[in-house]
Design an enzyme around this catalytic site. Structure first.
Site, PDB file in Angstrom:
ATOM      1  N   ARG A  31     -17.895   3.538   9.485  1.00  0.00           N
ATOM      2  CA  ARG A  31     -18.571   4.728   8.969  1.00  0.00           C
ATOM      3  C   ARG A  31     -19.855   4.305   8.282  1.00  0.00           C
ATOM      4  NH1 ARG A  31     -13.136   6.496   6.091  1.00  0.00           N
ATOM      5  NH2 ARG A  31     -13.060   4.227   6.098  1.00  0.00           N
ATOM      6  N   LYS A  68       0.860  -1.170   0.000  1.00  0.00           N
ATOM      7  CA  LYS A  68       0.000   0.000   0.000  1.00  0.00           C
ATOM      8  C   LYS A  68       0.899   1.223   0.000  1.00  0.00           C
ATOM      9  CE  LYS A  68      -4.536   0.365   2.155  1.00  0.00           C
ATOM     10  NZ  LYS A  68      -5.318   0.259   3.360  1.00  0.00           N
TER      11      LYS A  68
HETATM   12  P1  ADP Z   1      -7.094   1.006   6.740  1.00  0.00           P
HETATM   13  O1  ADP Z   1      -6.059   1.087   5.679  1.00  0.00           O
HETATM   14  O2  ADP Z   1      -6.917  -0.108   7.715  1.00  0.00           O
HETATM   15  O3  ADP Z   1      -8.536   1.142   6.261  1.00  0.00           O
HETATM   16  P2  ADP Z   1      -7.398   3.684   7.758  1.00  0.00           P
HETATM   17  O4  ADP Z   1      -6.306   4.528   8.309  1.00  0.00           O
HETATM   18  O5  ADP Z   1      -8.043   4.157   6.502  1.00  0.00           O
HETATM   19  O6  ADP Z   1      -6.773   2.270   7.617  1.00  0.00           O
HETATM   20  O7  ADP Z   1      -8.515   3.465   8.865  1.00  0.00           O
HETATM   21  C1  ADP Z   1      -8.252   2.842  10.083  1.00  0.00           C
HETATM   22  C2  ADP Z   1      -9.574   2.555  10.774  1.00  0.00           C
HETATM   23  O8  ADP Z   1     -10.248   3.774  11.024  1.00  0.00           O
HETATM   24  C3  ADP Z   1     -10.549   1.719   9.950  1.00  0.00           C
HETATM   25  O9  ADP Z   1     -11.289   0.915  10.851  1.00  0.00           O
HETATM   26  C4  ADP Z   1     -11.449   2.751   9.310  1.00  0.00           C
HETATM   27  O10 ADP Z   1     -12.721   2.226   9.014  1.00  0.00           O
HETATM   28  C5  ADP Z   1     -11.527   3.773  10.432  1.00  0.00           C
HETATM   29  N1  ADP Z   1     -11.813   5.123   9.951  1.00  0.00           N
HETATM   30  C6  ADP Z   1     -11.227   5.806   8.953  1.00  0.00           C
HETATM   31  N2  ADP Z   1     -11.761   7.037   8.812  1.00  0.00           N
HETATM   32  C7  ADP Z   1     -12.729   7.128   9.761  1.00  0.00           C
HETATM   33  C8  ADP Z   1     -13.676   8.136  10.117  1.00  0.00           C
HETATM   34  N3  ADP Z   1     -13.795   9.269   9.459  1.00  0.00           N
HETATM   35  N4  ADP Z   1     -14.507   7.866  11.135  1.00  0.00           N
HETATM   36  C9  ADP Z   1     -14.438   6.689  11.790  1.00  0.00           C
HETATM   37  N5  ADP Z   1     -13.598   5.696  11.503  1.00  0.00           N
HETATM   38  C10 ADP Z   1     -12.751   5.902  10.493  1.00  0.00           C
END
Ligand code: ADP
Length: 178
Positions: free
Chosen positions: A108, A57
């Site tokens: 979300r 990634k």
């Molecule tokens: P990944 O690559 O594991 O999806 P992220 O950094 O995108 O990593 O997200 C980590 C966690 O935080 C995941 O469980 C994702 O669903 C959650 N997440 C991301 N953005 C939000 C948000 N705006 N509100 C709540 N949870 C979120």
């Protein structure tokens, strides 16, 4: 070393401690992530924001930058039982290594559900002793993602108001020159 209780069991304080990890890419950490961390910090004794190092990634920020931004935001939010660490490999292995019994994930809109369900099922098969807990963010953050933040900065040279903590805002403007 922990204390010994009256039954002679060692480390009872440590083993009774509820520890959770919150794994993600955090490229960069957003106010949505921090909302989840804030809730997790109330639910658990100790929370570890686990910044994933995944060579497949491609991230715009280095692991060190992602850790630093998260550390600063956690400090600013006064989340004193939350720490951060980088990890590679399996999430359940990282949880075990840190004596965590729980994995916290944010949920979300419905679009998250299918991916998250697949992850829970895989993690349950890998280690049934570690439970995943889902936390929903405030409605303000339901449609916020790191990728939207990245796109606004890369393509629009700006930060979506209220989307990221000050440490991230600074880094984004440094990186994209706005
Ligand atoms: P990944 O690559 O594991 O999806 P992220 O950094 O995108 O990593 O997200 C980590 C966690 O935080 C995941 O469980 C994702 O669903 C959650 N997440 C991301 N953005 C939000 C948000 N705006 N509100 C709540 N949870 C979120």
């Amino acid at each position: 070393m922990g204390a010994t209780d009256t039954t002679g069991r060692a480390d009872y304080n440590e083993s009774a401690m509820k520890t959770a990890i919150y794994p993600g890419t955090f490229d960069p950490v957003t106010c949505g992530h921090l909302d989840i961390l804030g809730e997790a910090s109330k639910l658990f004794d100790r929370v570890i924001g686990a910044v994933g190092v995944n060579p497949r990634k491609s991230a715009i920020f280095s692991v060190d930058d992602r850790l630093q931004m998260m550390r600063e935001a956690i400090y600013d939010d006064g989340l004193f039982n939350v720490e951060v660490a980088a990890f590679d490999g399996l999430t359940v292995d990282f949880a075990r290594e840190h004596d965590a019994q729980f994995i916290v994930r944010g949920l979300r809109a419905v679009t998250d559900f299918e991916n998250e369900l697949a992850l829970v099922l895989a993690n349950e098969q890998l280690d049934s002793g570690i439970k995943t807990i889902f936390v929903m963010p405030s409605h303000k953050y339901l449609y916020l993602s790191s990728s939207i933040v990245r796109q606004a900065a890369e393509l629009g040279r700006r930060v979506i108001p209220g989307s990221v903590p000050p440490a991230v805002e600074r880094k984004l403007s440094e990186k994209f020159g706005f």
